[in-house]
Design a protein around this motif. Structure first.
Motif, short mmCIF file in Angstrom:
data_model
loop_
_atom_site.label_atom_id
_atom_site.label_comp_id
_atom_site.label_asym_id
_atom_site.label_seq_id
_atom_site.Cartn_x
_atom_site.Cartn_y
_atom_site.Cartn_z
N LEU A 74 0.85 -1.20 0.00
CA LEU A 74 0.00 0.00 0.00
C LEU A 74 0.88 1.24 0.00
CD1 LEU A 74 -2.89 -0.79 2.52
CD2 LEU A 74 -2.84 -1.12 0.06
N ASP A 75 0.35 2.31 -0.58
CA ASP A 75 1.01 3.60 -0.62
C ASP A 75 0.41 4.45 0.50
OD1 ASP A 75 2.74 5.50 -1.50
OD2 ASP A 75 1.56 6.11 -3.23
N TYR A 121 -3.41 3.83 0.13
CA TYR A 121 -3.93 3.69 -1.23
C TYR A 121 -3.43 2.40 -1.85
CZ TYR A 121 -5.65 8.50 -1.63
OH TYR A 121 -6.34 9.67 -1.48
N LYS A 124 -3.13 4.28 -7.48
CA LYS A 124 -3.02 5.74 -7.35
C LYS A 124 -4.25 6.39 -6.75
CE LYS A 124 0.48 6.64 -10.65
NZ LYS A 124 1.24 7.72 -11.11
N LYS A 125 -5.44 5.83 -7.02
CA LYS A 125 -6.65 6.53 -6.60
C LYS A 125 -7.59 5.71 -5.72
CE LYS A 125 -6.62 9.84 -10.23
NZ LYS A 125 -7.35 10.87 -10.86
N ASN A 126 -7.23 4.48 -5.43
CA ASN A 126 -8.12 3.61 -4.68
C ASN A 126 -7.79 3.66 -3.19
OD1 ASN A 126 -10.04 1.71 -4.07
ND2 ASN A 126 -8.88 -0.02 -4.90
N LEU A 127 -8.52 4.51 -2.44
CA LEU A 127 -8.30 4.63 -1.00
C LEU A 127 -8.91 3.41 -0.31
CD1 LEU A 127 -8.57 7.80 1.10
CD2 LEU A 127 -9.61 5.73 1.95
N TYR A 149 -8.63 -3.66 5.80
CA TYR A 149 -9.06 -2.53 4.96
C TYR A 149 -10.23 -1.86 5.64
CZ TYR A 149 -6.29 -5.10 1.53
OH TYR A 149 -5.26 -5.76 0.89
N ASN A 151 -12.26 2.06 6.71
CA ASN A 151 -12.42 3.50 6.53
C ASN A 151 -13.21 3.98 7.75
OD1 ASN A 151 -12.91 6.12 5.78
ND2 ASN A 151 -13.54 5.63 3.70
N SER A 157 -12.33 10.97 5.42
CA SER A 157 -11.52 10.40 4.34
C SER A 157 -11.68 11.19 3.05
CB SER A 157 -11.84 8.92 4.12
OG SER A 157 -13.14 8.75 3.63
N LYS A 161 -8.66 12.83 1.10
CA LYS A 161 -8.43 12.63 -0.34
C LYS A 161 -8.11 13.96 -1.02
CE LYS A 161 -10.90 8.73 -2.32
NZ LYS A 161 -12.11 8.29 -2.97
N GLU A 165 -4.65 14.97 -2.85
CA GLU A 165 -4.64 15.41 -4.25
C GLU A 165 -3.95 16.75 -4.39
OE1 GLU A 165 -8.70 15.34 -5.58
OE2 GLU A 165 -8.80 13.16 -5.49
#
Length: 197
Positions: A74-75, A121, A124-127, A149, A151, A157, A161, A165
């Protein structure tokens, strides 16, 4: 730092223009300006890269260890929620990609804050991970183990995000300026070091 990089950009363009001045009264001043611009640019970038490469230990900070216990890389980002007089300002930081069963350590400046968020993440875009943490004692380092996983707050969140960004957008802009500066720095260096025949 962005301001200094923009100044270097315009000074480097002026240096390129002044490289056409080869004789007359202003030739010595033009050459002096070009050399000063090169020395200043190289010094700033050397300092910046050494500072970025050094271990990020911050005085009076809280150490945060993020451990990835999930089966995928994960990032991770961390957002420090500053709270001066309830006028909250979020500071995003990229921790990096953490492989399964590995960890990263980040140092958070918590003098105006008692809360931080950890965001993960997948791609790149999937939190896929968001957790909110309070820091009751700033003398004890924090350990966050990412086991599933989750939230914890859809509302927070979404704020996170947007902050990430904006942070990534600023980094892209900075990267473009730095690339242009390096190109101009290289051209100026070649023009100054060129052997005149």
């Amino acid at each position: 730092m962005t301001f200094v990089i923009v100044i270097i950009f315009f000074a480097s363009i002026l240096s390129l223009i002044l490289s056409k001045v080869k004789s007359g009264k202003g030739a010595e001043w033009a050459k002096l300006f070009r050399i000063a611009t090169l020395i200043f640019s190289i010094s700033v970038f050397t300092y910046w890269f050494i500072k970025k490469s050094a271990v990020g230990v911050v005085n009076n900070s809280v150490g945060l260890q993020v451990v990835n216990k999930l089966p995928q890389t994960l990032d991770f980002y961390v957002i420090n929620v500053n709270n001066p007089d309830k006028n909250e300002r979020h500071e995003a930081k990229h921790i990096g990609k953490i492989r399964p069963e590995y960890y990263r350590i980040e140092y958070l400046k918590m003098d105006k804050s008692d809360e931080y968020w950890v965001i993960g993440y997948l791609g790149k875009k999937n939190l896929v991970y968001f957790s909110q943490h309070s820091v009751p004692n700033k003398n004890i380092d924090q350990i966050v183990e990412v086991n599933n996983y989750i939230n914890q707050s859809a509302k927070l969140s979404e704020i996170a995000k947007k902050q990430i960004e904006a942070y990534n957008y600023d980094n892209v802009k900075l990267g473009i300026w730095v690339t242009l500066d390096f190109l101009l720095l290289f051209l100026n260096l070649v023009l100054i070091l060129r052997i005149r025949k």
